[in-house]
Design a protein around this motif. Structure first.
Motif, mmCIF file in Angstrom:
data_model
loop_
_atom_site.group_PDB
_atom_site.id
_atom_site.type_symbol
_atom_site.label_atom_id
_atom_site.label_comp_id
_atom_site.label_asym_id
_atom_site.label_seq_id
_atom_site.Cartn_x
_atom_site.Cartn_y
_atom_site.Cartn_z
ATOM 1 N N LYS A 175 25.509 -52.469 15.627
ATOM 2 C CA LYS A 175 26.369 -53.614 15.308
ATOM 3 C C LYS A 175 26.216 -54.711 16.357
ATOM 4 O O LYS A 175 26.188 -55.901 16.018
ATOM 5 C CB LYS A 175 27.824 -53.153 15.202
ATOM 6 C CG LYS A 175 28.097 -52.281 13.982
ATOM 7 C CD LYS A 175 29.538 -51.803 13.940
ATOM 8 C CE LYS A 175 29.796 -50.948 12.704
ATOM 9 N NZ LYS A 175 31.185 -50.424 12.669
ATOM 10 N N TYR A 176 26.101 -54.325 17.636
ATOM 11 C CA TYR A 176 25.886 -55.315 18.694
ATOM 12 C C TYR A 176 24.578 -56.072 18.469
ATOM 13 O O TYR A 176 24.471 -57.260 18.770
ATOM 14 C CB TYR A 176 25.830 -54.637 20.067
ATOM 15 C CG TYR A 176 27.152 -54.109 20.580
ATOM 16 C CD1 TYR A 176 28.372 -54.519 20.020
ATOM 17 C CD2 TYR A 176 27.192 -53.216 21.645
ATOM 18 C CE1 TYR A 176 29.572 -54.034 20.495
ATOM 19 C CE2 TYR A 176 28.406 -52.727 22.138
ATOM 20 C CZ TYR A 176 29.590 -53.144 21.554
ATOM 21 O OH TYR A 176 30.779 -52.662 22.036
ATOM 22 N N GLN A 203 30.533 -58.397 27.620
ATOM 23 C CA GLN A 203 30.753 -59.156 26.393
ATOM 24 C C GLN A 203 31.996 -58.728 25.627
ATOM 25 O O GLN A 203 32.663 -59.542 25.018
ATOM 26 C CB GLN A 203 29.528 -59.009 25.461
ATOM 27 C CG GLN A 203 28.232 -59.459 26.079
ATOM 28 C CD GLN A 203 28.215 -60.940 26.377
ATOM 29 O OE1 GLN A 203 28.700 -61.740 25.593
ATOM 30 N NE2 GLN A 203 27.668 -61.311 27.527
ATOM 31 N N VAL A 204 32.281 -57.434 25.632
ATOM 32 C CA VAL A 204 33.337 -56.911 24.768
ATOM 33 C C VAL A 204 34.667 -56.805 25.485
ATOM 34 O O VAL A 204 35.713 -57.126 24.946
ATOM 35 C CB VAL A 204 32.929 -55.534 24.203
ATOM 36 C CG1 VAL A 204 34.023 -54.964 23.325
ATOM 37 C CG2 VAL A 204 31.629 -55.669 23.429
ATOM 38 N N TYR A 260 26.415 -54.675 28.277
ATOM 39 C CA TYR A 260 26.889 -55.516 27.177
ATOM 40 C C TYR A 260 28.345 -55.208 26.862
ATOM 41 O O TYR A 260 29.157 -56.118 26.665
ATOM 42 C CB TYR A 260 26.015 -55.280 25.943
ATOM 43 C CG TYR A 260 26.292 -56.250 24.817
ATOM 44 C CD1 TYR A 260 25.605 -57.458 24.744
ATOM 45 C CD2 TYR A 260 27.234 -55.948 23.838
ATOM 46 C CE1 TYR A 260 25.861 -58.354 23.705
ATOM 47 C CE2 TYR A 260 27.499 -56.837 22.803
ATOM 48 C CZ TYR A 260 26.805 -58.027 22.740
ATOM 49 O OH TYR A 260 27.062 -58.923 21.726
ATOM 50 N N GLU A 261 28.678 -53.918 26.829
ATOM 51 C CA GLU A 261 30.066 -53.505 26.570
ATOM 52 C C GLU A 261 31.002 -54.111 27.607
ATOM 53 O O GLU A 261 32.070 -54.629 27.277
ATOM 54 C CB GLU A 261 30.172 -51.979 26.639
ATOM 55 C CG GLU A 261 29.646 -51.259 25.417
ATOM 56 C CD GLU A 261 30.756 -50.552 24.664
ATOM 57 O OE1 GLU A 261 31.335 -49.608 25.215
ATOM 58 O OE2 GLU A 261 31.031 -50.959 23.522
ATOM 59 N N TRP A 296 17.637 -57.639 20.743
ATOM 60 C CA TRP A 296 18.916 -57.553 21.484
ATOM 61 C C TRP A 296 18.678 -56.965 22.875
ATOM 62 O O TRP A 296 19.245 -57.438 23.864
ATOM 63 C CB TRP A 296 19.896 -56.694 20.679
ATOM 64 C CG TRP A 296 21.187 -56.389 21.386
ATOM 65 C CD1 TRP A 296 22.176 -57.275 21.705
ATOM 66 C CD2 TRP A 296 21.611 -55.112 21.858
ATOM 67 N NE1 TRP A 296 23.205 -56.626 22.344
ATOM 68 C CE2 TRP A 296 22.898 -55.292 22.441
ATOM 69 C CE3 TRP A 296 21.059 -53.834 21.828
ATOM 70 C CZ2 TRP A 296 23.619 -54.242 23.003
ATOM 71 C CZ3 TRP A 296 21.776 -52.784 22.371
ATOM 72 C CH2 TRP A 296 23.038 -52.986 22.962
ATOM 73 N N THR A 355 27.617 -48.365 17.209
ATOM 74 C CA THR A 355 28.099 -49.518 17.974
ATOM 75 C C THR A 355 26.922 -50.381 18.428
ATOM 76 O O THR A 355 26.964 -51.613 18.336
ATOM 77 C CB THR A 355 28.902 -49.048 19.197
ATOM 78 O OG1 THR A 355 29.950 -48.171 18.769
ATOM 79 C CG2 THR A 355 29.509 -50.220 19.945
ATOM 80 N N ALA A 356 25.864 -49.726 18.921
ATOM 81 C CA ALA A 356 24.682 -50.467 19.383
ATOM 82 C C ALA A 356 24.036 -51.249 18.240
ATOM 83 O O ALA A 356 23.615 -52.402 18.429
ATOM 84 C CB ALA A 356 23.675 -49.500 20.003
ATOM 85 N N PHE A 376 23.163 -51.394 27.113
ATOM 86 C CA PHE A 376 24.317 -51.155 26.235
ATOM 87 C C PHE A 376 25.615 -51.175 27.049
ATOM 88 O O PHE A 376 26.596 -51.810 26.672
ATOM 89 C CB PHE A 376 24.156 -49.813 25.523
ATOM 90 C CG PHE A 376 25.353 -49.406 24.696
ATOM 91 C CD1 PHE A 376 25.476 -49.849 23.389
ATOM 92 C CD2 PHE A 376 26.355 -48.600 25.226
ATOM 93 C CE1 PHE A 376 26.584 -49.488 22.621
ATOM 94 C CE2 PHE A 376 27.453 -48.232 24.473
ATOM 95 C CZ PHE A 376 27.568 -48.685 23.167
#
Length: 575
Positions: free
Chosen positions: A260-261, A572-573, A568-569, A291, A257-258, A565
């Motif tokens: 891909k971010y 952003q997500v 960001y989750e 990132w 996942t990281a 991480f």
């Protein structure tokens, strides 16, 4: 093709289907699958997708224990299972259950391992040698005189494994072997399964929700199931590069996942099937570093008033074992707190003392600033703190799901209209509404767990303590339950989770308290705990793969990377 001919075919499904006698629609549709001796296969998929039914077809429970209509072909070593006896199938397939306690028969470890060969009338000298050899193979040889119930979770699993291996089976079937194990013990279990496969040459089938943990060691293929069908049969490298995990509601590994971010294109050539095999280019590593540098910032947590305060709590069981040794903990209003540590560290005992199930030998507990908490009964405490036990069977007392969820409300004298409103609300939240009229005995372990959570949530307490809230849950139901608990937290409720799930701890907990040998050894952020190798080793936890990814990319502050991480989750997500 020639290579397949050289290998021994253990298991073959050909256009196989199965419909339970009591159901209108089939559970399995057109299953075609081959497995060879020595292979290791992971079967994954959301709850209700047919994994357990497929397992029952492999170990013979279907058709011999669960009646229904079979179509197509299911063969073990070239012979149709419908033409074999259950005893004959058990000579080839050994099953290790999710709940080890349900598999024990003997009063001691030696008796339990000896059960099958003893019933085959194996002579005593040979029996002793076989039991000792098998116990040594799984690393339990020094505990032969112990009672199985007195062992740790990891040791119990070794006894269960020895009990099926003593028959020299060709195929080992593991049903969620990691569900009740702490992270480090789960890691050892995955390594043990791999070592046993290498030593014996047996085939291995693992059914498990914790995909990343199983991929700690190499898996030959992943079988992805959904709605009773096989949706993918791929190598881990191929599957993890596709969108199939997300499309089928399966949680992908955190490092993936990281990546891909960070905009890294994940391809099979980069061997993403495990963090240990992952191969990144310098361009990939720079993308991850970039990132990380572009931090979005994290909001400072608002500290609420202290809701529960425990000071110098000590407790010893009747056998003299000191379970808690001067434990001091503060839990604030409106926070989401994780309590972690190895099996037997004192986590559950602490919760039982707080709720009044056990009485401490010394120390004080205050709730809402009042010292009168120690004088309240269990029922009086339950009006303020709801406790969801690890084993659902210890909480369930009704036959039907709806009655179980409504029981606490009825005991407290709520009118039926309010009971129906609350029961419907929590059944929908916990994914149980379609089963509202079912008997609890028809549910899986994970579904029973959701029933107990629903029964406590219906009471709307101020604080909820959940012992392993997501054990046995697929990612969709895991997310539904955790997002609901997060919503409760956002609305002022206090949520305390005792967990072995490092993903849960990292993604949802505002703070983490670490227990070890009855003491609190750390109280800090989840990212801080899981990126501290010394603390991880001491508490029998497992470093997050974000820690490994940070090191791989040359990022010195792994804790800051993990926090980035999480931030960001959330920002952003999930917004």
């Amino acid at each position: 093709m020639s290579q397949d001919k050289e290998r021994e075919l253990l298991l073959e499904f050909s256009h196989f289907g199965f419909k339970y006698k009591a159901q209108a629609e089939p559970t399995l549709h057109d299953i075609s699958l081959k497995m060879y001796k020595g292979e290791k296969i992971l079967i994954a998929g959301p709850s209700g997708c047919g994994k357990s039914t497929l397992a029952s077809c492999i170990n013979g429970l279907i058709p011999f224990s669960y009646r229904g209509e079979m179509t197509g072909s299911c063969k073990i070593k070239g012979k149709e299972t419908s033409q074999m006896s259950l005893f004959e199938i058990s000579r080839t397939v050994g099953t290790v259950l999710q709940d080890s306690d349900a598999q024990f028969i003997g009063l001691t470890v030696a008796e339990d391992i000896a059960f099958a060969p003893e019933n085959d009338c194996l002579g005593e000298p040979d029996l002793h040698q076989l039991v000792k050899r098998t116990a040594d193979l799984v690393g339990i040889g020094t505990h032969l005189s112990n009672a199985p119930g007195a062992l740790s979770g990891g040791q119990k699993q070794r006894v269960s494994l020895a009990g099926v291996m003593v028959g020299d089976v060709d195929l080992l079937l593991f049903d969620e072997p990691l569900a009740n194990l702490d992270p480090a013990t789960g890691k050892v279990a995955v390594e043990l399964i791999d070592e046993i496969r290498e030593k014996t040459g047996a085939g291995v089938v693992i059914i498990e929700h914790r995909l990343e943990d199983v991929l700690h060691r190499k898996v030959d293929r992943i079988i992805l199931m959904n709605e009773g069908r096989i949706t993918a049969d791929m190598t881990p490298d191929e599957l993890l590069c596709s969108m199939l995990l997300k499309e089928n509601g399966i949680r992908e590994p955190l490092y993936l996942t990281a990546l891909k971010y960070a905009g890294v294109r994940v391809t099979p050539e980069k061997c993403p099937g495990g963090i240990r095999t992952l191969s990144l280019t310098e361009e990939d590593r720079e993308k991850v570093r970039s990132w990380f540098r572009n931090e979005s910032g994290t909001e400072a947590a608002q500290e609420g008033r202290v809701m529960l305060e425990a000071e110098d709590i000590s407790f010893a069981y009747g056998n003299g074992r000191q379970a808690l040794d001067k434990v001091s903990v503060r839990i604030r209003e409106g926070e989401m707190l994780a309590i972690v540590g190895t099996n037997g560290a004192g986590k559950s005992t602490f919760s039982k003392v707080v709720c009044g199930f056990e009485t401490p030998g010394s120390g004080t507990i205050r709730f809402g600033g009042s010292a009168g908490w120690m004088g309240l009964s269990i029922k009086e405490r339950a009006d303020h703190i709801g406790y969801v036990m690890q084993s659902p069977n210890q909480m369930i007392s009704q036959i039907m799901i709806r009655d179980e969820v409504a029981l606490g409300l009825r005991k407290r004298g709520f009118d039926e209209e309010e009971i129906n409103r609350r029961v419907e609300k929590v059944l929908r939240i916990c994914g149980l509404w379609p089963f509202r009229s079912w008997p609890i005995s028809a549910l899986s372990f994970g579904q029973k767990k959701r029933v107990t959570i629903a029964a406590i949530l219906a009471l709307e307490p101020e604080m909820i303590i959940l012992d392993e809230p997501t054990a046995g849950q697929d990612y969709r139901h895991y997310t539904e339950i955790m997002e609901f608990l997060k919503d409760l937290r956002d609305n002022g409720y206090t949520v305390v989770m005792i967990t072995h799930d490092m993903h849960l701890m990292l993604e949802y907990a505002d703070r983490c308290i670490v227990f070890h040998d009855g003491k609190v050894i750390a109280d800090r952020s989840s990212a801080g705990v899981l990126t501290d190798p010394e603390l991880v080793a001491r508490a029998n936890l497992k470093e997050t793969s974000l820690y490994d990814l940070a090191k791989m990319c040359g990022i010195g502050d792994a804790e800051a990377f993990a926090k980035h991480f999480i931030s960001y989750e959330r920002t952003q997500v999930r917004r």
